[in-house]
Design an enzyme around this catalytic site. Structure first.
Site, PDB file in Angstrom:
ATOM      1  CE  LYS A 142       1.062  15.730  -5.043  1.00  0.00           C
ATOM      2  NZ  LYS A 142       2.035  14.663  -4.853  1.00  0.00           N
ATOM      3  CE  LYS A 169       0.454   7.701 -11.262  1.00  0.00           C
ATOM      4  NZ  LYS A 169       1.537   8.225 -10.437  1.00  0.00           N
ATOM      5  CE  LYS A 208      -5.456   9.113  -6.857  1.00  0.00           C
ATOM      6  NZ  LYS A 208      -4.375   8.327  -6.460  1.00  0.00           N
TER       7      LYS A 208
HETATM    8  P1  TYM Z   1       1.409  10.926  -3.388  1.00  0.00           P
HETATM    9  O1  TYM Z   1       2.533  11.882  -3.526  1.00  0.00           O
HETATM   10  O2  TYM Z   1       0.552  10.661  -4.584  1.00  0.00           O
HETATM   11  O3  TYM Z   1       0.444  11.381  -2.224  1.00  0.00           O
HETATM   12  C1  TYM Z   1       0.929  11.694  -0.925  1.00  0.00           C
HETATM   13  C2  TYM Z   1      -0.068  11.212   0.119  1.00  0.00           C
HETATM   14  O4  TYM Z   1      -1.348  11.816  -0.104  1.00  0.00           O
HETATM   15  C3  TYM Z   1      -2.358  10.796  -0.161  1.00  0.00           C
HETATM   16  N1  TYM Z   1      -3.390  11.215  -1.116  1.00  0.00           N
HETATM   17  C4  TYM Z   1      -4.708  11.256  -0.839  1.00  0.00           C
HETATM   18  N2  TYM Z   1      -5.407  10.954   0.278  1.00  0.00           N
HETATM   19  C5  TYM Z   1      -6.747  11.124   0.249  1.00  0.00           C
HETATM   20  N3  TYM Z   1      -7.417  11.568  -0.854  1.00  0.00           N
HETATM   21  C6  TYM Z   1      -6.765  11.893  -1.999  1.00  0.00           C
HETATM   22  N4  TYM Z   1      -7.422  12.336  -3.067  1.00  0.00           N
HETATM   23  C7  TYM Z   1      -5.339  11.732  -2.022  1.00  0.00           C
HETATM   24  N5  TYM Z   1      -4.398  11.931  -2.983  1.00  0.00           N
HETATM   25  C8  TYM Z   1      -3.209  11.614  -2.409  1.00  0.00           C
HETATM   26  C9  TYM Z   1      -1.620   9.561  -0.646  1.00  0.00           C
HETATM   27  O5  TYM Z   1      -2.328   8.382  -0.288  1.00  0.00           O
HETATM   28  C10 TYM Z   1      -0.288   9.683   0.054  1.00  0.00           C
HETATM   29  O6  TYM Z   1      -0.358   9.167   1.370  1.00  0.00           O
HETATM   30  N6  TYM Z   1       3.664   6.454  -3.636  1.00  0.00           N
HETATM   31  C11 TYM Z   1       3.351   7.569  -2.751  1.00  0.00           C
HETATM   32  C12 TYM Z   1       4.578   8.199  -2.108  1.00  0.00           C
HETATM   33  C13 TYM Z   1       5.432   7.234  -1.359  1.00  0.00           C
HETATM   34  C14 TYM Z   1       5.144   6.653  -0.106  1.00  0.00           C
HETATM   35  C15 TYM Z   1       6.291   5.826   0.190  1.00  0.00           C
HETATM   36  C16 TYM Z   1       4.081   6.733   0.796  1.00  0.00           C
HETATM   37  C17 TYM Z   1       6.637   6.786  -1.780  1.00  0.00           C
HETATM   38  N7  TYM Z   1       7.171   5.925  -0.853  1.00  0.00           N
HETATM   39  C18 TYM Z   1       6.353   5.086   1.368  1.00  0.00           C
HETATM   40  C19 TYM Z   1       4.151   5.991   1.970  1.00  0.00           C
HETATM   41  C20 TYM Z   1       5.294   5.171   2.251  1.00  0.00           C
HETATM   42  C21 TYM Z   1       2.661   8.655  -3.559  1.00  0.00           C
HETATM   43  O7  TYM Z   1       2.835   8.761  -4.738  1.00  0.00           O
HETATM   44  O8  TYM Z   1       1.934   9.539  -2.804  1.00  0.00           O
END
Ligand code: TYM
Length: 339
Positions: free
Chosen positions: A204, A115, A201
């Site tokens: 969003k 990022k 991947k």
């Molecule tokens: P975020 O909001 O980017 O994504 C939410 C969840 O979706 C999964 N994900 C994917 N899985 C498979 N293929 C993809 N292309 C894909 N894109 C997203 C992510 O792995 C995630 O599980 N940092 C985290 C949010 C967070 C979090 C936490 C997660 C904050 N605190 C504590 C677990 C525990 C995030 O930005 O996810």
């Protein structure tokens, strides 16, 4: 069993979020409920301010994400569903853990490197310390299972490192404060890739809408995006290992397998030899069938702001209460005097 996970309320949730994470929120919520365990799913709105953002969009997306999660099967009667901003213990614990997390550990985070790119100096401090807040998110509730996609694995390893160092530095050997959390990553859908490029991947933040299926896409849009998805011109093979050099084909077969709950080998046993002219419509149909009820439920929920806010307020009150003993114990372990 303590299940904890978060999702950022930025943009529309997509098929990667659904198959990589949300499906398992629901699965583990039900398992935890059946066993007398607990499940916490939260909107990572504090994480969302680590990148430039529009406050009005963040508010709107937060409510829409609650509606989406409930539409996907997250049940506020079984799961503590809330947003971080209403539970100050997340930000407090992050600060308390900042004395334990090391600069070198954060510097190695691939999400930070990706990022920030070449412009590290210009990034917010929040983007750099983001994984410490994520560690606080899970350690606060003594998480055992953390359902996530593969891209979050490294952040959870960091959470384990922070927990272990804190336990070593500030706790008696036989009374560690923090539970070491385990990631729970789905085998077939760990990393759903872009429909336009099998090497990046599904995300969003991809500027192309055609790169992802949004959970709120209608049937025509879904079929159009699947038919336009990039592929090669070979027919599908009959064994999974033959997909290794074919990223786009592998992605579509993986999505199909995750949706119907079969292994990639089983899907290839049924569809091997087929060209994409036949396989894509089959995949489109399965997707439409899966997403139609979610879409209908989302449409019912999304405009009832009062009901959505009430879900968050109730969840947050519960989360604040459950978080308190761990937060208090952390202050105490560090020798901080608090009345
Ligand atoms: P975020 O909001 O980017 O994504 C939410 C969840 O979706 C999964 N994900 C994917 N899985 C498979 N293929 C993809 N292309 C894909 N894109 C997203 C992510 O792995 C995630 O599980 N940092 C985290 C949010 C967070 C979090 C936490 C997660 C904050 N605190 C504590 C677990 C525990 C995030 O930005 O996810």
């Amino acid at each position: 069993m303590r299940v904890v996970s978060g999702i950022q309320p930025t943009g529309k949730p997509h098929l990667g979020n659904y198959l990589g994470a949300i499906v398992n929120y629901v699965k583990l919520q039900d398992e935890a409920h059946a066993q007398g365990g607990q499940c916490f799913i939260f909107l990572a709105d504090l994480h969302a301010i680590s990148m430039p953002h529009s406050p009005a969009e963040l508010t709107k997306n937060t409510r829409e994400m609650v509606a989406t999660l409930v539409a996907c099967g997250v049940d506020p009667a079984k799961t503590v569903l809330f947003n971080q901003a209403q539970v100050p213990a997340h930000a407090e614990l992050q600060w308390l853990l900042s004395g334990t997390a090391r600069m070198g550990w954060l510097n190695r985070m691939t999400q930070w490197k990706d990022k920030a790119g070449k412009n590290r100096e210009g990034q917010s401090i929040a983007l750099f310390t983001y994984p410490v807040l994520q560690a606080a998110d899970v350690l606060l509730y003594q998480a055992t299972h953390v359902p996530v996609g593969e891209d979050q694995k490294q952040h959870l390893e960091l959470a384990r490192d922070i927990a272990q160092k804190f336990n070593n530095d500030f706790c008696d050997e036989d009374a560690p404060l923090f539970t070491l959390p385990d990631p729970y990553i789905p085998p077939a859908a760990a990393r759903i890739m872009s429909l336009r490029d099998g090497s990046s991947k599904m995300s969003k933040s991809d500027p192309s809408e055609m790169s992802r299926i949004s959970l709120t896409d209608d049937a025509d849009t879904i079929m159009k995006k699947i038919k336009k998805a990039k592929t090669d011109s070979e027919p599908l093979p009959s064994e999974a290992k033959e997909l290794d050099e074919r990223a786009e084909a592998k992605n579509l077969v993986g999505i199909y397998a995750a949706l119907v709950g079969k292994s990639v080998d089983d899907v290839l046993a049924d569809h091997g030899g087929q060209g994409f002219g036949a396989f894509k419509p089959a995949l489109g149909e399965v997707l439409i069938e899966t997403l139609a009820p979610i879409n209908a439920r989302f449409a019912e929920l999304k405009d009832d702001q009062e009901a959505l806010d009430a879900i968050l307020a109730r969840g947050a009150a519960r989360a604040r209460e459950i978080a308190l003993p761990t937060l208090d114990a952390t202050y105490k372990a560090l020798g901080l005097v608090r009345g």
